[in-house]
Design a protein around this motif. Sequence first.
Motif, PDB file in Angstrom:
ATOM      1  N   ARG A  71     144.068  56.295  55.491  1.00 32.29           N
ATOM      2  CA  ARG A  71     143.281  55.207  55.216  1.00 32.29           C
ATOM      3  C   ARG A  71     143.418  54.241  56.589  1.00 32.29           C
ATOM      4  NH1 ARG A  71     141.327  53.168  50.666  1.00 32.29           N
ATOM      5  NH2 ARG A  71     142.780  54.454  49.525  1.00 32.29           N
ATOM      6  N   ASP A  75     139.983  53.906  58.452  1.00 35.25           N
ATOM      7  CA  ASP A  75     139.165  52.616  58.254  1.00 35.25           C
ATOM      8  C   ASP A  75     139.611  51.592  59.233  1.00 35.25           C
ATOM      9  OD1 ASP A  75     138.715  53.959  56.067  1.00 35.25           O
ATOM     10  OD2 ASP A  75     139.378  52.723  54.785  1.00 35.25           O
ATOM     11  N   GLN A  79     137.560  52.438  63.128  1.00 36.20           N
ATOM     12  CA  GLN A  79     136.599  51.328  63.076  1.00 36.20           C
ATOM     13  C   GLN A  79     136.669  50.407  64.174  1.00 36.20           C
ATOM     14  OE1 GLN A  79     134.123  50.767  60.191  1.00 36.20           O
ATOM     15  NE2 GLN A  79     133.468  49.578  61.950  1.00 36.20           N
TER      16      GLN A  79
END
Length: 253
Positions: A71, A75, A79
Amino acid sequence: MKRFFPHQLQILFLGIAFLMLIVACQQAPQADSSPTPGTPVAQTSAKSVQLAPLPYDYAALEPHIDAQTMRLHHDRHHQSYVDNLNKALAKQPNLQNRTVEQLLRDLNSVPEDIRTDVRNNGGGHLNHTMFWQIMSPQGGGDATGAIAQEITKTFGSFQQFKDQFNQAASDRFGSGWVWLVRNSNGQLQITTTPNQDTPIMDGSYPIMGNDVWEHAYYLRYQNERAKYLDAWWNVVNWNEINRRYQQSLNQGI
């Protein structure tokens, strides 16, 4: 004849006026929404690099790679590369029609004021996009297909290839990547790159690679990189790696 009192007449007139306003709005010509010639138009999302979702659940690679690491890695870290690359390219709109691969293959053509940002963040985006795809909950085991034959031909055996690949990853000081590439001479080669550099910058095609930045493994393995390297082979997606191997042949690299 019915008589209207003043307050009733006022309500009646307001109602008529309201109805006339509605009719007028419906009949009015619609304003042209197209930009006036010469007016700058904001870049659309199609011009921006996008972060694709993971092709599996965050917890799908457990116990080898934990859900929290996946995660945070996808993320947040990935990102941030996407966001920073788009921010850099916004300064040079003329580059936004080029692919990330094209920019990285010809870094010297990128203006100096954003060259480092494109190198770091474009490489980070490209490397991680590959990384998610070459892992799978159904992965692991010995190499299969055409890449297995080529690995045996080049390195002697699959086990010898794994040992050399892991050793190169262990020897990479600090942050970076370990790769199996098809080099500019058309041969398979194990190599490493620092930070988020990608082999395409040197004219090689990255067939597979493992991320050895600490954020890729530290929550689960702390400072024991070697344990992470051994565990990673349990999630390697040989179907995708064979696809990339074939693509390297098709491109003549």
